[in-house]
Design a protein around this motif. Structure first.
Motif, mmCIF file in Angstrom:
data_model
loop_
_atom_site.group_PDB
_atom_site.id
_atom_site.type_symbol
_atom_site.label_atom_id
_atom_site.label_comp_id
_atom_site.label_asym_id
_atom_site.label_seq_id
_atom_site.Cartn_x
_atom_site.Cartn_y
_atom_site.Cartn_z
ATOM 1 N N GLU A 25 14.400 -12.472 51.845
ATOM 2 C CA GLU A 25 14.068 -11.694 53.047
ATOM 3 C C GLU A 25 14.568 -10.248 52.914
ATOM 4 O O GLU A 25 13.846 -9.293 53.220
ATOM 5 N N ALA A 26 15.806 -10.115 52.415
ATOM 6 C CA ALA A 26 16.391 -8.779 52.228
ATOM 7 C C ALA A 26 15.604 -7.987 51.183
ATOM 8 O O ALA A 26 15.369 -6.778 51.337
ATOM 9 N N LYS A 27 15.189 -8.697 50.129
ATOM 10 C CA LYS A 27 14.414 -8.069 49.052
ATOM 11 C C LYS A 27 13.077 -7.543 49.577
ATOM 12 O O LYS A 27 12.646 -6.442 49.252
ATOM 13 N N GLU A 28 12.435 -8.377 50.422
ATOM 14 C CA GLU A 28 11.135 -8.006 51.000
ATOM 15 C C GLU A 28 11.287 -6.795 51.927
ATOM 16 O O GLU A 28 10.471 -5.856 51.899
ATOM 17 N N VAL A 32 9.455 -3.126 51.461
ATOM 18 C CA VAL A 32 8.637 -2.494 52.517
ATOM 19 C C VAL A 32 9.199 -1.115 52.861
ATOM 20 O O VAL A 32 8.440 -0.146 53.001
ATOM 21 N N ALA A 33 10.541 -1.028 52.972
ATOM 22 C CA ALA A 33 11.187 0.253 53.305
ATOM 23 C C ALA A 33 10.941 1.286 52.207
ATOM 24 O O ALA A 33 10.679 2.460 52.488
ATOM 25 N N ARG A 34 11.002 0.836 50.931
ATOM 26 C CA ARG A 34 10.785 1.746 49.809
ATOM 27 C C ARG A 34 9.347 2.264 49.790
ATOM 28 O O ARG A 34 9.098 3.436 49.531
ATOM 29 N N LYS A 35 8.410 1.341 50.106
ATOM 30 C CA LYS A 35 7.000 1.722 50.140
ATOM 31 C C LYS A 35 6.749 2.765 51.230
ATOM 32 O O LYS A 35 6.043 3.754 51.025
ATOM 33 N N GLN A 36 7.353 2.538 52.401
ATOM 34 C CA GLN A 36 7.223 3.458 53.520
ATOM 35 C C GLN A 36 7.839 4.821 53.175
ATOM 36 O O GLN A 36 7.275 5.870 53.480
ATOM 37 N N ILE A 158 26.182 10.538 39.648
ATOM 38 C CA ILE A 158 25.135 9.507 39.569
ATOM 39 C C ILE A 158 23.782 10.175 39.275
ATOM 40 O O ILE A 158 23.402 11.128 39.952
ATOM 41 N N PRO A 159 23.030 9.682 38.272
ATOM 42 C CA PRO A 159 21.709 10.272 37.994
ATOM 43 C C PRO A 159 20.750 10.067 39.166
ATOM 44 O O PRO A 159 20.767 9.011 39.806
ATOM 45 N N ILE A 160 19.946 11.073 39.444
ATOM 46 C CA ILE A 160 18.966 10.948 40.539
ATOM 47 C C ILE A 160 17.717 10.277 39.974
ATOM 48 O O ILE A 160 16.690 10.913 39.701
ATOM 49 N N ALA A 161 17.828 8.990 39.735
ATOM 50 C CA ALA A 161 16.722 8.233 39.140
ATOM 51 C C ALA A 161 15.788 7.681 40.207
ATOM 52 O O ALA A 161 14.675 7.254 39.918
ATOM 53 N N ASP A 162 16.256 7.691 41.463
ATOM 54 C CA ASP A 162 15.482 7.102 42.553
ATOM 55 C C ASP A 162 15.769 7.890 43.831
ATOM 56 O O ASP A 162 16.881 8.382 44.029
ATOM 57 N N ASP A 174 17.972 14.282 57.214
ATOM 58 C CA ASP A 174 16.519 14.216 57.045
ATOM 59 C C ASP A 174 16.080 14.680 55.656
ATOM 60 O O ASP A 174 15.012 15.260 55.484
ATOM 61 N N LEU A 175 16.911 14.427 54.663
ATOM 62 C CA LEU A 175 16.559 14.694 53.265
ATOM 63 C C LEU A 175 16.488 13.335 52.565
ATOM 64 O O LEU A 175 17.511 12.686 52.378
ATOM 65 N N ILE A 176 15.266 12.917 52.221
ATOM 66 C CA ILE A 176 15.105 11.547 51.714
ATOM 67 C C ILE A 176 14.524 11.469 50.304
ATOM 68 O O ILE A 176 14.442 10.390 49.734
ATOM 69 N N CYS A 177 14.086 12.607 49.741
ATOM 70 C CA CYS A 177 13.489 12.560 48.405
ATOM 71 C C CYS A 177 13.803 13.857 47.648
ATOM 72 O O CYS A 177 14.339 14.814 48.211
ATOM 73 N N VAL A 178 13.440 13.875 46.367
ATOM 74 C CA VAL A 178 13.735 15.038 45.517
ATOM 75 C C VAL A 178 13.043 16.287 46.041
ATOM 76 O O VAL A 178 13.617 17.379 46.037
#
Length: 239
Positions: A25-28, A32-36, A158-162, A174-178
């Motif tokens: 359930e946590a994985k799912e 979903v959160a990553r996709k969003q 930590i490398p910014i791999a994700d 409100d900074l969520i991506c590169v």
């Protein structure tokens, strides 16, 4: 007569099954959160591209209008700079050492983004013989973050791999991506301080072709001090 399964074994099986269900359930939820998050990041990236293009077009329009009116257009003052340490510790005064420490330039060829205000400009002038700095282009800001970018997470490099690395530390800003990180740095936004501090000082290589004269100022044909937009050429040789 069939063997009966001990109650302890049944309990353990039930516990393991429950744990497995919770993990799934946590994985799912994470998926979903990553996709969003990816969707939001993609939309923001498109929006930023339009914004950068609009800024560029506005500058071109203003230059043409000034030329048509017979005036001289002066480019806006830079809001931030990239600062690279080009000399070691030998001969440093305690004041210079302290400023380099405050700028987080502890090693030679380290680079950081700095907001330009009265205080930081005065600091840079005091350490000019030991650093090279200037206004980076959007392309160079992106290259530094994408190719040499590491984040500071719990005091670790930590490398910014994700994007989750950025969201975990700067999501509250409100900074969520590169692309958010690039935009905040390049536009010198309200959360510039947090974005800059999140980025571990960039570790660059010695420039291809080497330095000319480290002990002389850039205006005198050397390498130190304010290089303006020419800092882009140096960084490209050091990435």
């Amino acid at each position: 007569m069939s063997d009966s399964v001990p109650e302890s074994v049944l309990k353990r099986r039930a516990t393991l099954a429950e744990l497995k269900a919770k993990r799934e359930e946590a994985k799912e939820k994470k998926r979903v959160a990553r996709k969003q998050s990816r969707k939001v990041a993609f939309k923001r990236a498109e929006q930023y591209v339009k914004e950068y293009k609009a800024q560029e077009n506005e500058l071109v329009r203003m230059r043409r209008a000034a030329k048509a009116a017979g005036n001289i257009f002066v480019d806006p003052e830079p809001k931030f700079a990239v600062v690279i340490r080009i000399r070691g510790i030998i001969g440093n005064s305690p004041k210079v050492r302290k400023i380099l420490q405050l700028l987080r330039l502890r090693q030679i060829h380290n680079a950081v983004f700095v907001r330009l205000n009265k205080a930081t400009i005065n600091m840079l002038r005091l350490v000019e013989p030991y650093v090279a700095y200037g206004t980076p282009s959007l392309k160079v800001v992106k290259s530094l973050i994408y190719k040499r970018g590491f984040g500071k997470v719990n005091g670790q490099r930590i490398p910014i791999a994700d994007n989750s690395v950025i969201e975990g530390e700067l999501g509250s800003k409100d900074l969520i991506c590169v692309e958010d990180l690039v935009h905040e740095i390049f536009t010198c936004g309200p959360n510039f301080k947090y974005a800059s501090n999140f980025l571990w000082p960039f570790k660059l290589s010695a420039p291809n072709g080497g330095f000319k004269r480290k002990l002389s100022h850039f205006n005198e044909g050397g390498d130190a001090g304010n290089r303006g937009e020419h800092i882009n050429d140096l960084i490209k040789r050091m990435i």
